[in-house]
Design an enzyme around this catalytic site. Sequence first.
Site, short mmCIF file in Angstrom:
data_model
loop_
_atom_site.label_atom_id
_atom_site.label_comp_id
_atom_site.label_asym_id
_atom_site.label_seq_id
_atom_site.Cartn_x
_atom_site.Cartn_y
_atom_site.Cartn_z
N GLU A 226 -16.19 -24.30 -8.47
CA GLU A 226 -15.33 -24.89 -9.50
C GLU A 226 -15.34 -23.97 -10.72
O GLU A 226 -14.32 -23.70 -11.32
CB GLU A 226 -15.83 -26.29 -9.88
CG GLU A 226 -14.89 -26.97 -10.85
CD GLU A 226 -15.26 -28.42 -11.11
OE1 GLU A 226 -15.95 -29.04 -10.28
OE2 GLU A 226 -14.83 -28.94 -12.16
N ARG A 304 -20.64 -37.32 -16.63
CA ARG A 304 -20.50 -38.19 -15.47
C ARG A 304 -21.82 -38.91 -15.15
O ARG A 304 -21.82 -40.03 -14.63
CB ARG A 304 -19.95 -37.43 -14.25
CG ARG A 304 -19.27 -38.35 -13.26
CD ARG A 304 -18.60 -37.61 -12.13
NE ARG A 304 -17.16 -37.40 -12.33
CZ ARG A 304 -16.22 -38.33 -12.13
NH1 ARG A 304 -16.55 -39.54 -11.74
NH2 ARG A 304 -14.94 -38.05 -12.32
N GLU A 707 -15.81 -37.17 -3.12
CA GLU A 707 -17.20 -37.22 -3.55
C GLU A 707 -17.95 -38.53 -3.27
O GLU A 707 -19.14 -38.50 -2.92
CB GLU A 707 -17.27 -36.94 -5.06
CG GLU A 707 -16.87 -35.54 -5.45
CD GLU A 707 -16.63 -35.42 -6.94
OE1 GLU A 707 -15.58 -35.91 -7.42
OE2 GLU A 707 -17.49 -34.88 -7.64
N1 MTE Z 1 -14.93 -31.15 1.76
C1 MTE Z 1 -14.99 -29.92 2.34
N2 MTE Z 1 -14.78 -29.81 3.64
N3 MTE Z 1 -15.26 -28.82 1.59
C2 MTE Z 1 -15.51 -28.88 0.26
O1 MTE Z 1 -15.75 -27.86 -0.40
N4 MTE Z 1 -15.70 -30.35 -1.71
C3 MTE Z 1 -16.00 -31.70 -2.19
C4 MTE Z 1 -15.07 -32.70 -1.52
N5 MTE Z 1 -15.05 -32.51 -0.10
C5 MTE Z 1 -15.46 -30.16 -0.37
C6 MTE Z 1 -15.14 -31.29 0.44
C7 MTE Z 1 -15.86 -31.85 -3.62
S1 MTE Z 1 -17.15 -31.41 -4.61
C8 MTE Z 1 -14.75 -32.38 -4.19
S2 MTE Z 1 -14.65 -32.64 -5.85
C9 MTE Z 1 -13.58 -32.73 -3.40
O2 MTE Z 1 -13.77 -32.49 -2.01
C10 MTE Z 1 -12.41 -31.90 -3.90
O3 MTE Z 1 -11.26 -32.11 -3.16
P1 MTE Z 1 -10.34 -33.40 -3.40
O4 MTE Z 1 -10.14 -33.53 -4.87
O5 MTE Z 1 -9.11 -33.06 -2.67
O6 MTE Z 1 -11.07 -34.55 -2.82
MO1 MOS Z 2 -16.31 -31.41 -6.98
S1 MOS Z 2 -18.27 -31.40 -7.65
O1 MOS Z 2 -15.73 -32.15 -8.47
O2 MOS Z 2 -15.88 -29.77 -7.13
#
Ligand code: MTE
Ligand code: MOS
Length: 787
Positions: A226, A304, A707
Amino acid sequence: MKHIDAAAHTRGESQYVDDLPQPAEMLYAAVFSSDVAHGKILKLDTAKAGTIDGVVMVLTAADLPGENQIGPIIQDETLLAVDAVHYVGEPVALVVATSPEVAHKAVKNISVKIKELRPVTDPREAFAKGQIIGTPRTFHLGDVDNTWAQCDLIMEGRCDISGQEHVYLETQRARAVPLEGGGMRIHSSTQSPAAVQRAAAKILGLPNNKIEVDVKRIGGGFGGKEDQATAWSCLAALAAWHTGKPVELVLSRHDDIKMTGKRHPYSSDFKIGVTKDGKILAYEVKHYQNSGATADLSTAVLERTLFHSTNSYFVPNVKIFAACCRTNLPPNTAFRGFGGPQGMFVIESAIAKATEKLGMPREEMQYKNLLQEGDMLPYGQRTADTRSRITWDEADKAFNIAAIHKRIDSYNEAHFEIKKGFAVMPICFGISFTNTMLNQASSLVHVYTDGSVGITTGGVEMGQGLITNIAAIAAKALGIRPERIKIESTNTTRVANMSASAASATTDLNGHATLLAIGQILERLKSLLVHEQHLSHAEKITIVDEQVLYDGQPTGWDWPKLVQKAYTSRVALSAHGYYATPGIWFDRTKEKGHPFAYHVFGTAIIEVTVDCLRGTYDINSVKIVHDLGRPINELVDRGQIEGGLAQGLGWMTLEELKFDDTGHYLSNSLATYKLPDVYFMPDLLEVKLLENVDNPRGPYGTKAVGEPPLMYGIGAFFAIRHAMRAFRPKADFPFHSPLTPEKVLMQLHAEVLDNLKDGKLEKKTKRRRDVLAIKAVVLFKQKIENG
Ligand code: MTE
Ligand code: MOS
């Protein structure tokens, strides 16, 4: 619909940064980083490295044409160290060479003389010394101080929560390609293309429009990209700027673990006041976040933690204090849950401590205090569409919590060294970036003359299924087959100023933006048809299965014909949609507001078996009732639930991020950092989705999923603790995560270990438990001695 990338991933055809064809004359960079956690740089010697055959140049802070500053929120982070180093792994110099091998060899020939200063690795020590990033914050609800007197029981305790390594499959990497006119295209493995663009522009002294960042997909980010993808992209860009050649920088797994930040470790103090029938009257908590050496996203992560410190419970009197403490570790950063999990772990610990004292089942107190509709959260938002109790009740109905407890009790009565335990883990997670400003997104939609569609959003595909979701949303809105839709790479020249793909909100934000863009195109197509067919009501036109209907009746037009007609009639077939989440705000001076568009709720039941002789354990089952609203793609979302759970279980149990007093990570490879694997996952995993629930805030009623499921994993800690307490009913085990098998063993037999220390072991005991314990300790010692 399967994840769009599924087949190509499986065949190994999906392209990542370094799968792109290599341009002629491409160079390779490698980073020289500090091996000292804290010190003054006396002398940096790169001369020898520079003479190695194949080395093109060695760059240091002095070579930055722009500003040496990449801090995303607080400007406290240099790209390359100047004068001082603040953590092991801090980039000091960059070698650019004709091959990665030469670059890495040259790195070994750089030397730096450092006057070592004592590093601080403990957040409480940093706090005491005033090493605080930003300002500590406090959330208040009710009146904690005047409530303690009304409580039947007050319990205090401390939690020490470990960090977590992201272990994205694709390590950090970037390729920078110089463009005409002094610009740069950067292919980056980042969750935040705009952040890379801004930082690269800044360090090169260029306007943002000279930097194009392109991201096809990333091989996992989990928050670790991020912000922390920025440095590597900037370094590649710096090298490309100096050499005029494309430059690629790929971190090895070892360097990645060493140089990048992780989930924040926290050390927290709690105080909980309850009535004897289990009502929580007051809760006070102090969180000391181990932020690492620079701010990175720590202040946002801390926010958060504040928001989620009461998890899924209503507590009428609350005081939450939290501070970012600057230590000499790599800058800790976003990780799935973003500070929320730490906040939740502490209140779950407080509830465990209180119920153990009261002799009450933990789930009884949890249930009694679950949020109800309209309850006030400590940050001033009232809960709406509250599904805390609904998911719990559904879980109870499906799995019978009381029966599980009874079954476990009778098992434990009948078994001596093998004990079972379980825990219920409710979750409540707010959706929206806590920084209101970031809740905006754009989407660019092109309809081509053959009816195919190309969409660029600000969202990054990281495995979570974003592109599959966006394609499904677009197909539904247009009334056409998903195969007609292509989701393009994420690119700062097509969509500007995007927020990071994070906070689980990427589908929500970019899905809404895409719907707004499509809405414009449909409106134009409908007025065209009204005109062509002399119709009176544009709103009666719909497109279903590619057929254009009027009042539900066929018109003889289909999608390709309509598009073709629009083109020949000179009707624009492209649109840009912009979405900003309505109704959210937060006032940081009062620490009150309405920061979240909505909350995600769910309840998990986790059962474990602990071998109290060996300390080992199995996760027998995880049963979940989860709230997805109306999922766009249930298969993709189930994947997110399982993946999130796996990471949460790992964080609580096996993944021990160890560092020593000198600020070096001891668990610095995948040989020493234990990840949960498929065998560690529960034998039985059952995920039920709440049915017929809507979410007016999500595109087509969906809820974010990325998450929240991670936090179900927290239950594993308390399930194991439950089993441990069946073996040692009076023991007051610490709330230190992760609860590794080693710790389970040591804690179960702490008394015996103490005796061992004092040489009192000979004072033979007849208690069977202690005989077993001695055996266990001897066994364990042998194991350690045998390596
Ligand atoms: N799933 C996969 N396969 N790979 C990832 O890097 N990141 C997670 C989650 N699921 C992630 C994941 C995190 S930290 C977040 S914030 C969200 O996916 C981000 O994607 P979204 O906003 O589309 O859910
Ligand atoms: Mo997810 S920790 O908000 O990239």
